[in-house]
Scaffold this active site. Structure first.
Site, short mmCIF file in Angstrom:
data_model
loop_
_atom_site.label_atom_id
_atom_site.label_comp_id
_atom_site.label_asym_id
_atom_site.label_seq_id
_atom_site.Cartn_x
_atom_site.Cartn_y
_atom_site.Cartn_z
N HIS A 1 4.11 20.54 -47.16
CA HIS A 1 2.99 20.44 -48.12
C HIS A 1 2.36 21.81 -48.34
CE1 HIS A 1 2.48 15.83 -47.34
NE2 HIS A 1 3.49 16.11 -48.13
N ASP B 1 -0.52 23.18 -48.77
CA ASP B 1 -1.64 23.78 -48.03
C ASP B 1 -1.19 24.34 -46.68
OD1 ASP B 1 -1.27 20.97 -47.54
OD2 ASP B 1 -3.14 20.94 -46.41
N HIS B 2 0.04 24.03 -46.26
CA HIS B 2 0.60 24.59 -45.02
C HIS B 2 1.64 25.67 -45.31
CE1 HIS B 2 -1.11 21.39 -42.43
NE2 HIS B 2 -1.19 20.81 -43.60
ZN LIG Z 1 0.42 17.35 -45.39
#
Ligand SMILES: [Zn+2]
Length: 263
Positions: free
Chosen positions: A80, A82-83
């Site tokens: 994802h 945001d990572h």
């Molecule tokens: Zn996630």
């Protein structure tokens, strides 16, 4: 001994003897305080887990924090954005590969999968496959610190969602597996992808498992009471939750409906 550190001023700098969080500046209802970028190591070599979003100031700050230490690899708990958004930029900055379960997020030849063990100057990092929040979710166990990096599988506050690329049946299995592991290995800390460090891993995992059972029961009841789709179920079951989180709740409900249909 885990040597848990929880600074009074917040999440940035928290961690255990060999793991430190550097908080990315991307707070939101979904990311809580922001993404925790984790630096793991004992001596000259380190791993950087989840560089976070592609935010130049944050990535520079992580690189500065490393000083003379060499980054063996950038690891992703999952893909994802945001990572993983800053993974390529950061990897190029420190000249290291990116290792992830999902081949599309790798940079360099090596993958990452359940059962892999990485040695950092004698500090062991064990990879545990924990699909559910996303299909590619991994946790990283640090036996010496009795600590587990959990990504979005377990959050520092509240509970996580089952994303469209996740699966509730997988998630329930992963929670059971983590709970058993935490008990056997006498885990003392969970180091989440968002939010504060959590002591009492077994207690936290019991809470997550109980929460999932409760939500499934509530969804079954809402259907009996006439709710026809995910949105109507959210309005009943998540009535007490901030409506800003309802789209995320709807995602989780959809995953739970898939799960109930598959039983
Ligand atoms: Zn996630």
């Amino acid at each position: 001994m885990s040597g848990i550190r929880i600074p009074v001023e917040g999440i940035d700098g928290s961690g255990t003897a060999h793991a430190t969080s550097l908080l990315a500046p991307n707070p939101s209802p979904m990311t809580l305080d922001g993404t925790n970028t984790w630096v793991i190591g004992r001596a000259e070599t380190v791993l950087v887990v989840d560089p976070g979003p592609d935010d130049d100031a944050h990535l520079r700050r992580v690189a500065d924090h490393l000083a003379e230490r060499r980054v063996v690899a950038v690891l992703l708990t999952h893909g994802h954005h945001d990572h993983s958004g800053g993974a390529r930029t950061f990897a190029e900055m420190v000249n290291a590969p990116v290792r992830a379960l999902d081949p599309s997020h790798r940079l360099g030849g090596e993958g990452l999968a359940d059962g892999d063990v990485i040695d950092l100057d004698g500090l062991e990092v064990r990879v545990v496959g924990t699909p559910g929040h996303s299909f590619d979710s991994l946790c990283f166990w640090l036996p010496e610190d009795r600590a587990m990096l959990t990504g979005d599988t377990i959050l520092g506050r509240g509970t996580t969602v089952i994303a469209p690329d996740g699966d509730l049946a997988d998630y329930l299995r992963s929670l059971d597996q983590l709970r058993a592991g935490a008990e056997i290995l006498e885990a003392e800390a969970l180091l989440p992808g968002h939010g504060p460090v959590l002591p009492d891993p077994v207690g936290v995992l019991d809470g997550y498992i109980a929460h999932r059972r409760l939500r499934l029961d509530q969804i079954r009841q809402a259907i009996r009471d006439g709710a026809r789709d995910a949105r109507q179920i959210v309005e009943i079951v998540y009535a007490e939750v901030d409506p800003a989180l309802w789209p995320a709740a709807e995602m989780s409900v959809a995953a739970q409906l898939d799960y109930l249909k598959s039983l």
